[in-house]
Design an enzyme around this catalytic site. Sequence first.
Site, PDB file in Angstrom:
ATOM      1  N   ASN A 137      53.763  38.927  99.277  1.00 32.73           N
ATOM      2  CA  ASN A 137      54.142  37.625  98.730  1.00 32.73           C
ATOM      3  C   ASN A 137      52.877  36.842  98.407  1.00 32.73           C
ATOM      4  O   ASN A 137      52.280  36.210  99.275  1.00 32.73           O
ATOM      5  CB  ASN A 137      55.012  36.866  99.736  1.00 32.73           C
ATOM      6  N   ASN A 142      57.591  30.827  94.252  1.00 31.70           N
ATOM      7  CA  ASN A 142      58.661  31.450  93.466  1.00 31.70           C
ATOM      8  C   ASN A 142      59.657  32.224  94.329  1.00 31.70           C
ATOM      9  O   ASN A 142      60.484  32.984  93.802  1.00 31.70           O
ATOM     10  CB  ASN A 142      58.080  32.362  92.367  1.00 31.70           C
ATOM     11  N   ASP A 164      56.030  39.635  95.250  1.00 37.31           N
ATOM     12  CA  ASP A 164      55.965  39.269  93.832  1.00 37.31           C
ATOM     13  C   ASP A 164      54.767  39.918  93.138  1.00 37.31           C
ATOM     14  O   ASP A 164      54.009  40.677  93.750  1.00 37.31           O
ATOM     15  CB  ASP A 164      55.933  37.748  93.669  1.00 37.31           C
ATOM     16  N   ASP A 329      65.220  55.895  85.494  1.00 38.26           N
ATOM     17  CA  ASP A 329      66.213  56.039  86.542  1.00 38.26           C
ATOM     18  C   ASP A 329      67.423  56.837  86.050  1.00 38.26           C
ATOM     19  O   ASP A 329      67.762  56.804  84.875  1.00 38.26           O
ATOM     20  CB  ASP A 329      66.650  54.633  86.975  1.00 38.26           C
ATOM     21  N   GLU A 358      64.135  60.711  86.737  1.00 40.53           N
ATOM     22  CA  GLU A 358      64.798  61.028  87.995  1.00 40.53           C
ATOM     23  C   GLU A 358      66.004  61.921  87.722  1.00 40.53           C
ATOM     24  O   GLU A 358      66.947  61.506  87.074  1.00 40.53           O
ATOM     25  CB  GLU A 358      65.263  59.747  88.692  1.00 40.53           C
TER      26      GLU A 358
END
Length: 605
Positions: A137, A142, A164, A329, A358
Site C-alpha cells: 500500500n 486511495n 496499489d 485468463d 492459462e
Amino acid sequence: MKKTLLLAILACFIHIQLNAQSIERVEPPNWWIGMEYNEIEIMLYGKDLATLTPKFDKKGVELVSHKSFENENYLFVTIRISADAAPGSLKIDLYKNEKIALSHDYPLEARNPQRKNIEGFNGSDVMYLITPDRFSNGNTDNDNVDGLREKANRNLLGGRHGGDIQGIVNHLDYIKDMGFTSIWLNPLLENDMKTYSYHGYSTTDYYKIDPRYGSNEEYRNLCDVAREKGIKIIMDMIENHCGLLHWWMDDLPTKDWINQWPEYTNTNHRKTVILDPYSTDEDKKQFTDGWFVPSMPDLNQRNPSMATYLIQNTLWWIEYSGISGIRQDTYPYPDMYFMADWTKAVMKEYPHFNIVAEEWYTNPTVVSYWQKGKDNPNGYTSDLKSLMDFPLQHAVVKSLTEEENWHSSWNHAYEMLGLDYLYADPMNMVIFPDNHDMSRIHAQVGKDVDKTKLAIAYFATMRGIPQFYYGTEYLMADSTGDHGEIRSDFPGGWPGEKPTFTSEQIEFKKYMQTILKWRKDKEVIHNGKTLHFAPDNNDVYVFLRYINDDRVIILLNKNEQNVELDFKKYQKYFPKSKAKDIISKQEINLNNPLQLKAMTAYILE
C-alpha cells in the site's frame, strides 16, 4: 397568435429533446496514426444515439460505416485512418434532421515509434507474479474511493486490503535486486463489485484502472519506470467474461452481447470437448457459452462488434502503456476462432510481443493444442506463443511429495518433461511452482524447506520461462487453501509495519536470490538445449543445459541422507574435471565420486 405560440413551444420542446441527448461513453477513447490496425469501430453510448447520423471531414480519415442494434442508446461508427493523416482531433458531428445534434472530438494521436518493436518476455526473463491489492500500500488515500462499492477491510480474507500501483513502484528496486526481470500483475482494471473485488477478474470497465489502485496515468508511469530499470510489465487480461456489474449490463447493446440462457447455466469446465471427436454440440456449447460463475457474464465473441471491441481494447492497452506481455485468463473458454483472431491481431501489430495463456489442465495433449505451430487434427491454428505449464508443475510437486515410483519419485517430472514433443515450442512455456490460484509451493510440499529449495532450483534452471509468486522468497505458505489466505499481504508492504523474518526465511531468500541473479546473464539457461537422465533408484535427478561448450549440470538429491554419485556416466556430456556450484560457491572435483548432501540441489558450471 395561438398558432404562433404553439409552434414556438413545439420548437422549444424539440430543441430541449435534441439537447437532452448526450454522449456518455466513447470506447476506445482515442486511437493512433500509423498502426497496422487502422480500421476502428468506435462505440458511442448515450440516450438515443442510434437515431443520429455521423459525419466528419478530415484528411486521411474515412467514414467506413455506422450501425446500431436493437438498443438505440448505442451507435457504432467505423473509421479508417490512413498513414498520412495528421495527429489531432477528429470532430465527429452527429446529425438529426439535417442539423447537428451533438459533436465529439475524437483524439488521433501520433504513435510512439518504440511501440512497434516492443520486446516481449522470453527465456531470459524470470517473472514475479503480484496480486496488487495484497502486495504493498503505497498510497493510503486511495484505499476507499467514493462511488465504488467495496471498501478496504484488512481483517477480511476476501476483502480489499489496500495494495496499489504506488506500492509496486516503491518495490521495483527490491524486485530487480532479487533477480526478477518481469512482473505479471493480476488484473488492475476497475472491478466495482459489491464483494470479493480485490482479485480483479470481474471487470466493470475495460478502459479504466481501478481508482483504488491508481489511475491510467499511474499505470503507464509504472510501465515506464519499470522499463528504465530493465523490468517488463505483463498485463492480466480476460476475454471470456466481465463482471456482473459492468456498466453495460444494465443496458446491453444487443441481446447476444453476452451468452444468455433461459436459466442460469454454468460452464461445464469440460476442456477436452474441443478436441474430443465424440463430444456433442450441447457439451461444447455449455463449455464455451456457460458462465464461469454467476457473477461473471460470459461474453459472446461471435458477435462481430463484441469481437472487435475486445481486440481493440487489447491493442489500446499495449499502445497506451507499453506493456511487454499479456497473460490471458481462461484461454480455452471463449470462442476458439475468436481467440485465434485475437492472437493474430496482437502479433501482427507487435511482432516481438509475447502472450502466455492459462489452460489449467495437467495433460500436455490438451495444453499443447493452443500453441502456435501445433499441427492439430482439425487444422486449428493460432499465434499464441506461450502457455502456463500446468502439467510440469503438477508432475514436479508429485515428485517432491510422493514416495518412490518405479525406481525414483523423480519419474513424475522426468516422464512429463519427456512429453515435450507435444509442444510446438517447449522453450516458450512458462514454468512455475505456484500461482495465485493454488497453495504456495512451500505449503504444497508440506512446509519442508529443503523440498522448497529443490523446487526453486528446478524451475529456475529448467527449459522455459520461470514465474514465481510474490512472497515465495520468504517461504510464505497458507494452511487452509482459502484463496484469501493464499493471497496474503506481502510482509512489510503496509505503512508502519516492519516484518520480523526468521533466520530460515532470510537464508531462503538469499538462496533464491543467488540463483536468480546468477541466471540473469546465462544464455545457456535462457536458450540452451536440455538433456536429462533417467532417474535410477538413488533418487537423484540430473539434467543438463547446454549451448555448444557452454554447459550447466543440475543435480537434485531428494534423498533424506547423503549419497555418493559416480560422475563418470555424465562426463561424456559434461567433459570437465572441475566445476563450481553456484549455490554453495564451492569448487568440485568431478574426477572423484560426488558426495551429495541430503535434500540438496547443485547447479554446476
